[in-house]
Design an enzyme around this catalytic site. Structure first.
Site, PDB file in Angstrom:
ATOM      1  N   LYS A  25       0.810  -1.230   0.000  1.00 12.61           N
ATOM      2  CA  LYS A  25       0.000   0.000   0.000  1.00 12.61           C
ATOM      3  C   LYS A  25       0.843   1.280   0.000  1.00 12.61           C
ATOM      4  CE  LYS A  25      -3.918  -2.134   0.011  1.00 12.61           C
ATOM      5  NZ  LYS A  25      -4.914  -1.980  -1.047  1.00 12.61           N
ATOM      6  N   GLU A  28      -9.605   5.849   3.259  1.00 20.41           N
ATOM      7  CA  GLU A  28     -10.440   4.786   3.824  1.00 20.41           C
ATOM      8  C   GLU A  28      -9.489   3.622   4.082  1.00 20.41           C
ATOM      9  OE1 GLU A  28      -9.809   4.966   0.668  1.00 20.41           O
ATOM     10  OE2 GLU A  28      -9.357   2.870   0.293  1.00 20.41           O
ATOM     11  N   SER A  36       1.333  -9.802  -0.913  1.00 25.13           N
ATOM     12  CA  SER A  36       1.096  -8.362  -0.779  1.00 25.13           C
ATOM     13  C   SER A  36       1.432  -7.814   0.599  1.00 25.13           C
ATOM     14  CB  SER A  36      -0.384  -8.072  -1.059  1.00 25.13           C
ATOM     15  OG  SER A  36      -1.181  -8.905  -0.230  1.00 25.13           O
TER      16      SER A  36
HETATM   17  C1  FEJ Z   1      -1.905  -6.850   2.821  1.00 28.92           C
HETATM   18  C2  FEJ Z   1      -3.010  -6.610   1.841  1.00 28.92           C
HETATM   19  N1  FEJ Z   1      -3.048  -7.360   0.726  1.00 28.92           N
HETATM   20  C3  FEJ Z   1      -4.043  -7.180  -0.198  1.00 28.92           C
HETATM   21  C4  FEJ Z   1      -5.030  -6.243  -0.012  1.00 28.92           C
HETATM   22  C5  FEJ Z   1      -6.131  -6.157  -1.015  1.00 28.92           C
HETATM   23  O1  FEJ Z   1      -6.102  -4.893  -1.618  1.00 28.92           O
HETATM   24  P1  FEJ Z   1      -5.718  -4.807  -3.176  1.00 28.92           P
HETATM   25  O2  FEJ Z   1      -4.278  -5.167  -3.278  1.00 28.92           O
HETATM   26  O3  FEJ Z   1      -6.000  -3.375  -3.532  1.00 28.92           O
HETATM   27  O4  FEJ Z   1      -6.607  -5.792  -3.867  1.00 28.92           O
HETATM   28  C6  FEJ Z   1      -5.001  -5.428   1.112  1.00 28.92           C
HETATM   29  C7  FEJ Z   1      -6.002  -4.378   1.255  1.00 28.92           C
HETATM   30  N2  FEJ Z   1      -5.940  -3.569   2.187  1.00 28.92           N
HETATM   31  C8  FEJ Z   1      -6.736  -2.353   2.199  1.00 28.92           C
HETATM   32  C9  FEJ Z   1      -6.433  -1.605   3.479  1.00 28.92           C
HETATM   33  O5  FEJ Z   1      -5.415  -1.961   4.130  1.00 28.92           O
HETATM   34  O6  FEJ Z   1      -7.139  -0.689   3.794  1.00 28.92           O
HETATM   35  C10 FEJ Z   1      -8.159  -2.640   2.017  1.00 28.92           C
HETATM   36  O7  FEJ Z   1      -8.666  -3.138   3.207  1.00 28.92           O
HETATM   37  C11 FEJ Z   1      -8.931  -1.502   1.403  1.00 28.92           C
HETATM   38  C12 FEJ Z   1      -8.147  -0.391   0.844  1.00 28.92           C
HETATM   39  C13 FEJ Z   1      -9.728  -2.120   0.285  1.00 28.92           C
HETATM   40  C14 FEJ Z   1      -3.985  -5.625   2.067  1.00 28.92           C
HETATM   41  O8  FEJ Z   1      -3.931  -4.884   3.195  1.00 28.92           O
END
Ligand code: FEJ
Length: 372
Positions: A68, A90, A356
Site C-alpha cells: 500500500k 479509507e 502483498s
Molecule cells: C496486505 C493486503 N493485501 C491485499 C489487499 C487487497 O487490496 P488490493 O491489493 O487493492 O486488492 C489489502 C487491502 N488492504 C486495504 C487496506 O489496508 O485498507 C483494504 O482493506 C482496502 C483499501 C480495500 C492488504 O492490506
C-alpha cells in the site's frame, strides 16, 4: 478512463471539480522529473525497495508491511503539488491507513482515516499504528460498518472539504483517474519482477503471475508490465469466504453483476434492485463487494484467470508458508498462496506469486485458528 466497458467516473455532481482537477493534472505531475526523483528516492531509501524476489515468491517486506505504501507515497506527493493541506483515506485491513498515515507523518500533513467499526476490532494493531503516526482514525458507524461504509464516509468528507483535501484511495477502484493512477504507482511491483526474474532465470517473463484481489491494486501492480503479453498467465485470486454459494463470500467476479460502486462502473455484488450486498472474508483486505474496473475487464475479456480461496484454505496456506519458508504472510496474500494448488503447474513453469503483505496484523486471527 475505461477498461473495456468498465471504469469511467460516475460521481456525485459535487465531486466533479475535485476529480476533474486530478484528471487534468495527474499525468503531468507524475511525469515531472522532480516528482519522479522524490518518488523513487522515497521508494528506495524509505520503503526499502526493491523488495527481494525470493524462491519465486514475491515478498513485500516493505516499510509498513505491504504494497500500500507505493500508492500512498505517490498520492501524497501529488496532493502536495496540488496544494492540498489535508489528506483523507479509507481503510479496511488498515494497511492502506497505516501507509497513508506514515507518509503524512513524514511529510507533516494532516491525515484522517475512515475505518469500519468491525475492521477497527479485527485489525487493532494497525489502528494503534495509525494513532502512533499521528493520524485521526474515524470509525465508520454508518451502514454495515465495514470497508464500503468507510469509503462512503471518506467520500462524504471530501464533498464537504473540496478545496484543501485530497482523498487517497487505497486501491484501483473509484472514479477515473484513480484506477489508472493507483495502478501506475503499484506498477513498480512488476517492474522489479521483470529485472529480478531476468537476473535469476535469464528470462524476464514468468509463465504465471498470481495475486490476491480485494480492490485489485497489488494484482494490478504485479500484472502491469505483462498485461499485453499472452505468454504470461494472469491469475487473480478472490476471497470465497465460506464458499462461493454460501452467502458469505467476497468473490465479486463469480457473484457480482455490472453496476456502479464508489464512482466506477465495474462488477458489484448486489441484490436484484441494485443494493450492494454485504461481502464476507476472513481477511479485511479482500472483504469488499466490488472489484477494480481493470479486473472486471480482465475477467470479462478472459485475459485473466479468476480463482478463489475460502477462509480455511487461506488459513491453511498461511500456516504452511510460515512453517515451510519462515514467512508469516498477510491473510489476504494467503489467498493467492492457497490458489496455487488449483493450478496444474509443471516444472517448466516460472510462477511469481505476489505476497502483498506481512501477517503481523493478523496474528490474533492466526492464534484463534490455532486454538481450534
Ligand atoms: C496486505 C493486503 N493485501 C491485499 C489487499 C487487497 O487490496 P488490493 O491489493 O487493492 O486488492 C489489502 C487491502 N488492504 C486495504 C487496506 O489496508 O485498507 C483494504 O482493506 C482496502 C483499501 C480495500 C492488504 O492490506
Amino acid at each position: 478512463g475505461y477498461y473495456g466497458k468498465f471504469g469511467g467516473a460516475f460521481i456525485p455532481e459535487m465531486l466533479h471539480r475535485n476529480v476533474e482537477e486530478l484528471k487534468e493534472n495527474y499525468i503531468n505531475i507524475m511525469a515531472e522529473s522532480s516528482f519522479q526523483e522524490e518518488y523513487q528516492q522515497l521508494l528506495r531509501d524509505y520503503v526499502g525497495r526493491p523488495t527481494p524476489l525470493f524462491l519465486a515468491e514475491r515478498l513485500n517486506l516493505n516499510h509498513t508491511g505491504a504494497h500500500k505504501i507505493n500508492n500512498a507515497i505517490g498520492q501524497v506527493l501529488l496532493a502536495q503539488r496540488l496544494g492540498k493541506k489535508r489528506i483523507i483515506a479509507e481503510t479496511g485491513a488498515g494497511q492502506h491507513g497505516v501507509a497513508t498515515a506514515t507518509v503524512c507523518a513524514l511529510k507533516g500533513i494532516e491525515c484522517i482515516v475512515y475505518m469500519g467499526v468491525k475492521d477497527i476490532e479485527r485489525q487493532a494493531p494497525n489502528v494503534a499504528r495509525m494513532k502512533m503516526l499521528g493520524a485521526t482514525v474515524i470509525p465508520a458507524a454508518s451502514g454495515s460498518q465495514t470497508l464500503k461504509d468507510a469509503t462512503n464516509e471518506a467520500i462524504r468528507d471530501w464533498i464537504n472539504n473540496p478545496n484543501d483535501t485530497h482523498y487517497v484511495i487505497g486501491s484501483v477502484v473509484g472514479p477515473h483517474p484513480y484506477p489508472d493512477m493507483v495502478a501506475r504507482f503499484q506498477s513498480v511491483i512488476s517492474e522489479e519482477m521483470r529485472w529480478q526474474l531476468k537476473e535469476k532465470t535469464g528470462s524476464e517473463l514468468p509463465t504465471h503471475v498470481v495475486a490476491c484481489v480485494g480492490g485489485g491494486s497489488n494484482a494490478a501492480g504485479a500484472f502491469y508490465h505483462f498485461l499485453d503479453d499472452p505468454r504470461v498467465r494472469l491469475i487473480a485470486v478472490e476471497a470465497a469466504g465460506h464458499g462461493i454459494d454460501s452467502g458469505m463470500s467476497a468473490a465479486t467476479t463469480q457473484l457480482g453483476k455490472p453496476g456502479i460502486l464508489h464512482g466506477s462502473k465495474s462488477l458489484v455484488m448486489q441484490t436484484e434492485d441494485g443494493q450492494v450486498t454485504e461481502p464476507h472474508s476472513i481477511s479485511a483486505g479482500l472483504d469488499y463487494p466490488g472489484i477494480g474496473p481493470l479486473h472486471a475487464h480482465l475477467f470479462d475479456s478472459g485475459r485473466g484467470t479468476f480463482l478463489s480461496a475460502t477462509d480455511n484454505e487461506a488459513l491453511e496456506a498461511a500456516f504452511e508458508l510460515s512453517k515451510l519458508e519462515g514467512i508469516i504472510p498477510a491473510l489476504e496474500s494467503s489467498h493467492a498462496l492457497a490458489a496455487l494448488k488449483q493450478l496444474k503447474l509443471s516444472s517448466k513453469d516460472t510462477v511469481v506469486l505476489c505476497l502483498s503483505g506481512r501477517g503481523d496484523k493478523d496474528l490474533a486471527t492466526y492464534m484463534k485458528a490455532m486454538k481450534k
